[in-house]
Write a protein that holds these residues in place. Structure first.
Motif, mmCIF file in Angstrom:
data_model
loop_
_atom_site.group_PDB
_atom_site.id
_atom_site.type_symbol
_atom_site.label_atom_id
_atom_site.label_comp_id
_atom_site.label_asym_id
_atom_site.label_seq_id
_atom_site.Cartn_x
_atom_site.Cartn_y
_atom_site.Cartn_z
ATOM 1 N N LEU A 149 0.872 -1.172 0.000
ATOM 2 C CA LEU A 149 0.000 0.000 0.000
ATOM 3 C C LEU A 149 0.902 1.213 0.000
ATOM 4 O O LEU A 149 1.704 1.397 0.924
ATOM 5 N N HIS A 150 0.761 2.013 -1.037
ATOM 6 C CA HIS A 150 1.658 3.141 -1.246
ATOM 7 C C HIS A 150 0.842 4.428 -1.198
ATOM 8 O O HIS A 150 0.089 4.717 -2.129
ATOM 9 N N PHE A 151 0.979 5.173 -0.108
ATOM 10 C CA PHE A 151 0.283 6.460 0.045
ATOM 11 C C PHE A 151 1.206 7.548 -0.479
ATOM 12 O O PHE A 151 2.313 7.740 0.037
ATOM 13 N N ASP A 152 0.739 8.283 -1.482
ATOM 14 C CA ASP A 152 1.645 9.233 -2.141
ATOM 15 C C ASP A 152 0.836 10.083 -3.114
ATOM 16 O O ASP A 152 -0.152 9.610 -3.695
ATOM 17 N N ALA A 153 1.252 11.334 -3.315
ATOM 18 C CA ALA A 153 0.689 12.110 -4.426
ATOM 19 C C ALA A 153 1.155 11.534 -5.765
ATOM 20 O O ALA A 153 0.468 11.673 -6.782
ATOM 21 N N LEU A 155 3.131 8.544 -8.383
ATOM 22 C CA LEU A 155 3.129 7.114 -8.676
ATOM 23 C C LEU A 155 4.428 6.442 -8.218
ATOM 24 O O LEU A 155 4.425 5.301 -7.767
ATOM 25 N N ASP A 156 5.527 7.148 -8.420
ATOM 26 C CA ASP A 156 6.856 6.595 -8.102
ATOM 27 C C ASP A 156 7.125 5.278 -8.826
ATOM 28 O O ASP A 156 7.883 4.419 -8.337
ATOM 29 N N THR A 157 6.480 5.143 -9.999
ATOM 30 C CA THR A 157 6.773 3.989 -10.869
ATOM 31 C C THR A 157 7.388 4.473 -12.178
ATOM 32 O O THR A 157 7.287 3.811 -13.207
ATOM 33 N N ILE A 242 4.536 5.249 3.193
ATOM 34 C CA ILE A 242 3.787 6.509 3.232
ATOM 35 C C ILE A 242 4.686 7.687 2.911
ATOM 36 O O ILE A 242 5.566 8.063 3.707
ATOM 37 N N ASP A 243 4.490 8.231 1.742
ATOM 38 C CA ASP A 243 5.127 9.492 1.367
ATOM 39 C C ASP A 243 4.243 10.588 1.963
ATOM 40 O O ASP A 243 3.057 10.679 1.636
ATOM 41 N N ILE A 244 4.814 11.419 2.828
ATOM 42 C CA ILE A 244 3.996 12.405 3.540
ATOM 43 C C ILE A 244 3.342 13.383 2.561
ATOM 44 O O ILE A 244 2.340 14.027 2.907
#
Ligand SMILES: N=C(N)NCCCC(=O)O
Ligand SMILES: [Zn+2]
Ligand SMILES: [Zn+2]
Length: 325
Positions: A149-153, A155-157, A242-244
């Motif tokens: 589960l990746h929380f982020d504004a 995609l970081d893909t 979790i990316d803040i």
């Protein structure tokens, strides 16, 4: 004393020693070297050489520790005292080379291997998002491919930046390529903001990710989103990153690549509480850059985020112990 057996050593009592006194550890917990081993090791990774915009997340871990002085031992939202249920301790920082990203990534992986090898789960405080890749590698060595589960504004893909493979915009593409994620259970949450092109979304979907945008969270509400995520994850080993910057800049101004229109801290915390039954094997909170923060808004949000994650892990450790006893 090894504290994984016996009564966990909790935080310094803030009714006896004012909470602003003394050096900061996460939630005023003991250091790992004071308790021997821990069920949950909180560890900092002061690394931000993978950023594409504002630097400064290397100071994030210590800012979160400072802000976490105000956390209290009982978490009413989860009806649990996380630091009594399991030994949680502050493992200090993983010192990494700021001038060589590849070496830093290797160092983080090796340090995570050591900590996970003691039986601890990791609650990592970044650092920029590059660090999720070596952490996932290490977790996957122990558990096999994990749900993410990746929380982020963001995609970081993405693939590369300036030819670099290991950056804060690329960890999850690398992780999919390396086969360390369970591609049946990958979700981004809080996604928003402009992309380089529509292809970014097509590529991301091909890798197996589902997307819950920040607008979805607003429209459908935290409970429904948590239910949907829980169903997708099932009982797989789960890693939460979790990316803040998943939070709106109003809730988290102190970050390197802010995007308007994000989640509130209340939404994030509520979604996490809704995931309390998931098998959370480790987690990170990254991208806190205190130089752009005001009145610790961002680091307070990050400290509460890490507190909820730690509570989930502690509850599961205690439940497993009771079941096994
Ligand atoms: N992981 C974070 N925070 N940001 C990624 C942004 C990558 C970009 O500059 O396009
Ligand atoms: Zn981001
Ligand atoms: Zn990110």
């Amino acid at each position: 004393m090894s504290s994984t057996s016996g009564t966990p050593r909790g935080p310094i009592d803030s009714s006896r020693v004012p909470r602003y006194a003394g050096p900061a550890t996460f939630a005023r917990l003991p250091r790992l070297d004071e308790v021997g081993t821990a069920d949950v090791a909180v560890v900092g990774v002061p690394f931000d050489s993978g950023v594409s915009y504002r630097p400064g997340a290397r100071f994030g871990g210590n800012a979160i520790r400072e802000a976490s002085r105000l956390l209290r031992p009982y978490n009413p939202a989860q009806d649990a005292s996380p630091f009594a249920l399991a030994q949680v301790a502050d493992g200090g920082d993983i010192a990494v080379n700021p001038f060589n990203i590849n070496e830093a990534v290797e160092t983080i992986e090796a340090a995570a291997d050591d900590l996970l090898g003691t039986g601890a789960r990791l609650m990592t405080l970044g650092g920029d998002h590059t660090i999720a890749l070596p952490l996932l590698r290490s977790v996957a060595k122990k558990h096999g491919p994990v749900a993410l589960l990746h929380f982020d504004a963001h995609l970081d893909t993405w693939d590369t930046y300036f030819g670099a493979e290991y950056t804060h915009g690329t960890p999850f593409r690398r992780a999919v390529e390396e086969g360390i994620l369970d591609t049946e259970a990958l979700s981004h949450v809080g996604t928003r903001g402009p992309l380089y092109g529509k292809q970014d979304l097509t590529d991301d979907e091909k890798m197996g990710f589902g997307i819950v945008t920040s607008a979805d969270v607003y429209r459908r509400g935290a409970d429904e989103v948590a239910d949907q995520l829980r169903q997708r994850i099932g009982d797989r080993p789960l890693y939460i990153s979790i990316d803040i910057d998943c939070l709106d800049p109003a809730h988290a101004p102190g970050t390197g690549t802010p995007e308007a229109g994000g989640m509130t801290s209340r939404e994030l915390l509520e979604i996490l509480r809704g995931l309390a039954s998931c098998n959370l094997v480790s987690a990170d909170v990254v991208e806190v850059a205190p130089a752009y923060d005001h009145a610790e808004i961002t680091s307070v949000a990050a400290s509460h985020t890490a507190y909820e994650l730690t509570t989930i892990m502690s509850r599961q450790i205690a439940a497993a112990r009771t079941a096994g006893a």
